[in-house]
Design a protein around this motif. Structure first.
Motif, PDB file in Angstrom:
ATOM      1  N   ARG A  54       0.835  -1.193   0.000  1.00 27.68           N
ATOM      2  CA  ARG A  54       0.000   0.000   0.000  1.00 27.68           C
ATOM      3  C   ARG A  54       0.877   1.253   0.000  1.00 27.68           C
ATOM      4  N   MET A  55       0.305   2.353  -0.480  1.00 29.97           N
ATOM      5  CA  MET A  55       1.030   3.616  -0.488  1.00 29.97           C
ATOM      6  C   MET A  55       1.400   4.021   0.932  1.00 29.97           C
ATOM      7  N   GLY A  56       2.697   4.230   1.170  1.00 29.58           N
ATOM      8  CA  GLY A  56       3.171   4.654   2.474  1.00 29.58           C
ATOM      9  C   GLY A  56       3.350   3.540   3.483  1.00 29.58           C
ATOM     10  N   CYS A  57       3.067   2.308   3.105  1.00 28.21           N
ATOM     11  CA  CYS A  57       3.180   1.193   4.045  1.00 28.21           C
ATOM     12  C   CYS A  57       4.640   0.747   4.141  1.00 28.21           C
ATOM     13  N   VAL A  58       5.173   0.679   5.363  1.00 28.94           N
ATOM     14  CA  VAL A  58       6.572   0.293   5.554  1.00 28.94           C
ATOM     15  C   VAL A  58       6.776  -1.206   5.396  1.00 28.94           C
ATOM     16  N   LEU A  59       5.692  -1.958   5.354  1.00 31.23           N
ATOM     17  CA  LEU A  59       5.845  -3.404   5.270  1.00 31.23           C
ATOM     18  C   LEU A  59       6.388  -3.840   3.918  1.00 31.23           C
ATOM     19  N   GLY A  60       6.219  -2.999   2.875  1.00 29.09           N
ATOM     20  CA  GLY A  60       6.757  -3.349   1.570  1.00 29.09           C
ATOM     21  C   GLY A  60       8.269  -3.448   1.604  1.00 29.09           C
ATOM     22  N   SER A  61       8.926  -2.386   2.094  1.00 29.93           N
ATOM     23  CA  SER A  61      10.386  -2.413   2.201  1.00 29.93           C
ATOM     24  C   SER A  61      10.837  -3.397   3.276  1.00 29.93           C
ATOM     25  N   MET A  62      10.027  -3.534   4.336  1.00 28.49           N
ATOM     26  CA  MET A  62      10.393  -4.481   5.385  1.00 28.49           C
ATOM     27  C   MET A  62      10.415  -5.909   4.849  1.00 28.49           C
ATOM     28  N   ALA A  63       9.410  -6.250   4.044  1.00 26.99           N
ATOM     29  CA  ALA A  63       9.356  -7.595   3.481  1.00 26.99           C
ATOM     30  C   ALA A  63      10.548  -7.845   2.555  1.00 26.99           C
ATOM     31  N   PHE A  64      10.916  -6.829   1.772  1.00 25.61           N
ATOM     32  CA  PHE A  64      12.076  -6.993   0.895  1.00 25.61           C
ATOM     33  C   PHE A  64      13.350  -7.163   1.712  1.00 25.61           C
ATOM     34  N   ASP A  65      13.499  -6.344   2.772  1.00 28.87           N
ATOM     35  CA  ASP A  65      14.688  -6.433   3.611  1.00 28.87           C
ATOM     36  C   ASP A  65      14.800  -7.803   4.264  1.00 28.87           C
ATOM     37  N   LEU A  66      13.676  -8.325   4.770  1.00 33.51           N
ATOM     38  CA  LEU A  66      13.705  -9.636   5.412  1.00 33.51           C
ATOM     39  C   LEU A  66      14.090 -10.732   4.428  1.00 33.51           C
ATOM     40  N   THR A  67      13.698 -10.557   3.186  1.00 34.00           N
ATOM     41  CA  THR A  67      13.982 -11.574   2.177  1.00 34.00           C
ATOM     42  C   THR A  67      15.414 -11.516   1.684  1.00 34.00           C
ATOM     43  N   ILE A  68      15.925 -10.287   1.491  1.00 33.05           N
ATOM     44  CA  ILE A  68      17.245 -10.127   0.879  1.00 33.05           C
ATOM     45  C   ILE A  68      18.372 -10.156   1.901  1.00 33.05           C
ATOM     46  N   ALA A  69      18.067 -10.006   3.195  1.00 32.69           N
ATOM     47  CA  ALA A  69      19.114  -9.964   4.216  1.00 32.69           C
ATOM     48  C   ALA A  69      20.014 -11.194   4.194  1.00 32.69           C
ATOM     49  N   PRO A  70      19.469 -12.422   4.090  1.00 31.13           N
ATOM     50  CA  PRO A  70      20.362 -13.594   4.042  1.00 31.13           C
ATOM     51  C   PRO A  70      21.309 -13.570   2.837  1.00 31.13           C
ATOM     52  N   VAL A  71      20.883 -12.954   1.738  1.00 27.89           N
ATOM     53  CA  VAL A  71      21.749 -12.869   0.554  1.00 27.89           C
ATOM     54  C   VAL A  71      22.943 -11.982   0.856  1.00 27.89           C
ATOM     55  N   TYR A  72      22.689 -10.797   1.428  1.00 29.18           N
ATOM     56  CA  TYR A  72      23.785  -9.879   1.759  1.00 29.18           C
ATOM     57  C   TYR A  72      24.733 -10.492   2.780  1.00 29.18           C
ATOM     58  N   GLU A  73      24.180 -11.187   3.768  1.00 27.78           N
ATOM     59  CA  GLU A  73      25.021 -11.790   4.805  1.00 27.78           C
ATOM     60  C   GLU A  73      25.915 -12.881   4.211  1.00 27.78           C
ATOM     61  N   THR A  74      25.383 -13.664   3.279  1.00 28.87           N
ATOM     62  CA  THR A  74      26.177 -14.716   2.643  1.00 28.87           C
ATOM     63  C   THR A  74      27.302 -14.121   1.805  1.00 28.87           C
ATOM     64  N   LEU A  75      26.999 -13.057   1.070  1.00 36.33           N
ATOM     65  CA  LEU A  75      28.015 -12.414   0.242  1.00 36.33           C
ATOM     66  C   LEU A  75      29.133 -11.827   1.098  1.00 36.33           C
ATOM     67  N   ASP A  76      28.782 -11.238   2.221  1.00 32.28           N
ATOM     68  CA  ASP A  76      29.806 -10.661   3.094  1.00 32.28           C
ATOM     69  C   ASP A  76      30.734 -11.738   3.664  1.00 32.28           C
ATOM     70  N   LYS A  77      30.193 -12.913   3.908  1.00 33.46           N
ATOM     71  CA  LYS A  77      31.020 -13.999   4.445  1.00 33.46           C
ATOM     72  C   LYS A  77      31.919 -14.594   3.370  1.00 33.46           C
ATOM     73  N   GLU A  78      31.406 -14.732   2.161  1.00 30.84           N
ATOM     74  CA  GLU A  78      32.166 -15.381   1.105  1.00 30.84           C
ATOM     75  C   GLU A  78      33.149 -14.435   0.414  1.00 30.84           C
ATOM     76  N   PHE A  79      32.878 -13.137   0.468  1.00 32.59           N
ATOM     77  CA  PHE A  79      33.752 -12.158  -0.185  1.00 32.59           C
ATOM     78  C   PHE A  79      34.098 -11.051   0.815  1.00 32.59           C
ATOM     79  N   PRO A  80      34.838 -11.375   1.860  1.00 29.67           N
ATOM     80  CA  PRO A  80      35.104 -10.388   2.916  1.00 29.67           C
ATOM     81  C   PRO A  80      36.032  -9.259   2.476  1.00 29.67           C
ATOM     82  N   GLU A  81      36.727  -9.411   1.359  1.00 30.72           N
ATOM     83  CA  GLU A  81      37.659  -8.370   0.934  1.00 30.72           C
ATOM     84  C   GLU A  81      36.965  -7.131   0.382  1.00 30.72           C
ATOM     85  N   PHE A  82      35.671  -7.236   0.083  1.00 23.84           N
ATOM     86  CA  PHE A  82      34.930  -6.104  -0.459  1.00 23.84           C
ATOM     87  C   PHE A  82      34.168  -5.388   0.652  1.00 23.84           C
ATOM     88  N   ASP A  83      34.095  -4.076   0.553  1.00 27.23           N
ATOM     89  CA  ASP A  83      33.405  -3.248   1.545  1.00 27.23           C
ATOM     90  C   ASP A  83      31.987  -3.019   1.052  1.00 27.23           C
TER      91      ASP A  83
END
Length: 452
Positions: A38-67
């Motif tokens: 919905r317009m202005g609903c924070v759950l849209g970005s929250m749902a995306f963040d919850l879904t993509i967070a494991p991807v970012y965490e995995t990349l940081d572990k496998e490629f620690p040389e990148f900031d």
């Protein structure tokens, strides 16, 4: 599945709000996934963040040389300079990271937008590397991240040229609107146009930003003049002293007798200093590279110091609790750690600096008005009435009803002719001796005609 395991309660909240029928409480209706949030609903970005967070965490572990720094769907990655100078190997490694991202994120419905993806390389990076075939959008000039340019001085200058052109077009629209509603237009100049470049002022090297600040202030001054002397009034030539005095009064906050049109030449150096201080206090990784900020911060202090009261950066002054007394203090870890690791938002830091700048400006106006001038008066010599007027508006806070009125109340607004007459006198600008054509406006169903 990953989001469900890591953030079970949040996942249940999203399911509750977007999969249950309307209960008559706070849920409007069921929205299927094809429609989005919905317009202005924070759950849209929250749902995306919850879904993509494991991807970012995995990349940081496998490629620690990148900031890597993630902000929802934005994931800018810092590629460190190779110690052995082998840029080809370093870029191939980064390409592996991008492929790994696709492998993890694509099954979740997240795909890289190649039209918005760019790779910024330093000028000394070779341009004939084999690895560059994987990066068709590689650039050596610069790119824009979160609305701010990062790159060579030429790239930042070109970016600011486009911004100034955009702001000038908006100023033209406000002035055109102000021919009928000058009081509203003057408020728009202060609340919208005056802050249009504030964000960029805190992120771009002050030596690059300086000429654009001068052009912005000149355009704002010209807009004020056009609003107060519209077509049909006598064309008046103002002296340099008169123009500078009017600009100084207009730059003060409305509660101190000004118009609220703060000069960008006052703000850009202060904005850069407060931004750097805040960044250094929030991120230890940046703090370790604080020496890289020394040159532009030193330039910012050289611009800022003359605008402050003489003792503003002396030990014990309240301003030194907000920003360092000089640029060299930014290179001292104990100084940063003990004084500036606080929760004060950047906007409050900036407000404290601007308060000192405005205090110095009020003192200067008072001193010039109170000064006894010897010899015969000249065109630039303020009259006795003008001197008393300046002393009055700078000696105490004066919340002007005209400049801070609530436009929702029609009775609190002034007619265009009266507003122009008032503000000309308030800024010490000359009143036209005659009107070339009658100034006629609809006021409450009647007609008003300006008189000489």
């Amino acid at each position: 599945g990953a989001a469900l395991r890591l953030y079970y309660q949040s996942y249940c909240l999203v399911l509750y709000c977007y999969t249950r029928p309307d209960t008559g409480d706070f849920i409007a209706h069921v929205i299927i996934s094809e429609e989005g949030a919905r317009m202005g609903c924070v759950l849209g970005s929250m749902a995306f963040d919850l879904t993509i967070a494991p991807v970012y965490e995995t990349l940081d572990k496998e490629f620690p040389e990148f900031d890597s720094v993630a902000h929802t769907d934005d994931n800018p990655v810092g590629i460190p300079r190779p110690q052995d100078g082998d840029w080809n190997a370093r870029l191939l490694r980064y390409h592996q990271r991008q492929c790994r991202y696709d492998q993890l994120a694509n099954p979740l419905g997240a795909y890289r937008n190649m039209t918005k993806s760019k790779l910024l390389l330093p000028p000394d990076c070779p341009r004939d590397l084999d690895a560059l075939r994987h990066f068709p959008n590689a650039t050596w000039d610069g790119l824009t991240i979160m609305g701010a340019p990062i790159g060579t001085p030429a790239f930042c200058t070109e970016f600011l040229e486009d911004k100034i052109l955009e702001v000038n077009n908006k100023i033209g629209d406000v002035v055109a609107f102000g021919m009928d509603e000058p009081q509203m237009a003057m408020r728009l100049l202060g609340g919208c146009i005056n802050v249009a470049l504030d964000y960029l002022a805190g992120l771009i090297d002050p030596t690059i930003f300086q000429p654009f600040a001068e052009r912005m202030d000149a355009a704002l001054d010209e807009a004020r003049y056009n609003l107060l002397y519209p077509p049909g009034t006598e064309s008046l030539e103002r002296s340099t002293t008169n123009r500078e005095r009017a600009q100084m009064i207009a730059s003060l906050p409305a509660v101190h007798g000004g118009v609220g049109h703060a000069l960008l030449q006052d703000k850009y150096a202060a904005a850069y200093v407060t931004t750097v201080v805040k960044v250094l206090t929030l991120d230890r990784r940046v703090c370790d590279r604080r020496g890289e900020f020394l040159a532009p911060v030193t330039a910012a202090y050289e611009i800022l110091t003359p605008k402050l009261p003489p003792n503003a950066l002396q030990p014990g002054h309240r301003l030194t609790k907000t920003i360092p007394a000089n640029a060299q203090d930014l290179t001292i870890i104990p100084t940063i750690a003990k004084r500036y690791f606080h929760k004060k938002p950047k906007r409050k830091m900036m407000a404290g600096v601007m308060a000192e700048i405005h205090a110095a400006r009020r003192h200067r106006l008072r001193s010039e008005a109170a000064q006894q001038r010897d010899g015969a008066p000249t065109q630039d010599t303020p009259t006795e009435a003008m001197r008393l007027h300046i002393l009055e508006i700078t000696s105490r806070s004066m919340a002007s009803r005209v400049l801070t009125t609530d436009f929702a109340n029609e009775w609190a607004r002034m007619t265009p002719f009266l507003f122009r007459t008032f503000l000309r006198a308030h800024l010490g600008m000359p009143q036209p001796a005659q009107f070339v054509g009658a100034e006629r406006r609809h006021i409450g169903g009647a007609m008003e005609e300006a008189c000489p």
